[in-house]
Design an enzyme around this catalytic site. Sequence first.
Site, PDB file in Angstrom:
ATOM      1  N   GLY A   4       0.750  -1.095  -0.067  1.00 46.83           N
ATOM      2  CA  GLY A   4      -0.037   0.131   0.173  1.00 46.83           C
ATOM      3  C   GLY A   4       0.696   1.302   0.048  1.00 46.83           C
ATOM      4  O   GLY A   4       2.009   1.325  -0.288  1.00 46.83           O
ATOM      5  N   HIS A  28       4.866   1.497  -8.166  1.00 45.67           N
ATOM      6  CA  HIS A  28       3.645   0.638  -7.988  1.00 45.67           C
ATOM      7  C   HIS A  28       2.776   0.713  -9.248  1.00 45.67           C
ATOM      8  O   HIS A  28       2.226  -0.423  -9.750  1.00 45.67           O
ATOM      9  CB  HIS A  28       2.590   0.813  -6.766  1.00 45.67           C
ATOM     10  CG  HIS A  28       3.488   0.397  -5.446  1.00 45.67           C
ATOM     11  ND1 HIS A  28       3.869   1.576  -4.594  1.00 45.67           N
ATOM     12  CD2 HIS A  28       3.845  -0.394  -4.722  1.00 45.67           C
ATOM     13  CE1 HIS A  28       4.303   1.192  -3.487  1.00 45.67           C
ATOM     14  NE2 HIS A  28       4.579  -0.170  -3.589  1.00 45.67           N
TER      15      HIS A  28
END
Length: 277
Positions: free
Chosen positions: A28, A34
């Site tokens: 996260g 990402h």
Amino acid sequence: MQTIITLEELRAARALLPGPAGFVPTMGYLHAGHISLVERARAECASVVASIFVNPAQFGPNEDLAKYPRDLPRDLSLLEAAGVDLVWTPTPEVMYPPGFQTWVTVEGLTAPLEGAQRPGHFRGVTTVVAKLFNAVAPQKAYFGQKDAQQAAVIRRMTRDLDFPIEIVVCPTVREADGLAMSSRNTYLNPQERKAATVLFRALSAAKAAHEQGEREADVLRRIMAETITAEPLARLQYVSCADYDTLEELETVTGKSLLSMAVFVGKTRLIDNFVIG
Ligand code: PAF
């Protein structure tokens, strides 16, 4: 985009996705690095699954588990915008139910570098990634080159345990001044953020020396170490010039090699690497 917490619901939803399925595991607090993994998966696969799980098992007792940055609503909207089909956000109880006592360990490759500085870290990584692979059953899984040793360890585990999964390692995404993107960059104050470019500067200096013909690994390690030491806010933990496949320290650079380092900038521990040769 579907967001799922339990393993049973994940399995049911996964079974309905068209193949090949690409998987992007994360902790996260997503950044452009990402998202580049998600975009690559989106381009190569019929469906894309991501996971968000801050894995307690890969943090040491004095590390940053409690303060690791989290922002689930923002992460979910970034993943949705990037075209993810399914996000799994298991809780620690889903991943490690009471009585849990089975671990996945990769041996030799986890001994040096990050493994030497962070005892137990890779055991936590390989255990959770093996569980994620079992649950999501992707055809391809995407990891960043920024965590070069992690990528090597996961590639080894995937081969050794016969996971029918292709491991895709994607280039490190950098800020304009060269700092490798990392969720931990958020810990840096403005002065430290400026000083943090020292990792990129040190790696660039060693790479330039290699390009000019320097083949002695000790010289390349010294160039990196001296660049770090010259930055008052930085404290060097290790520098390495190692064989790309075995991660063993080199005397002479002959083939594909990994320049890597861990550096504290203030209290924040940063890692970075370049591949040369
Ligand atoms: O690279 C990471 O974010 C983590 O180590 C991973 C692969 C998601 C396992 O927790």
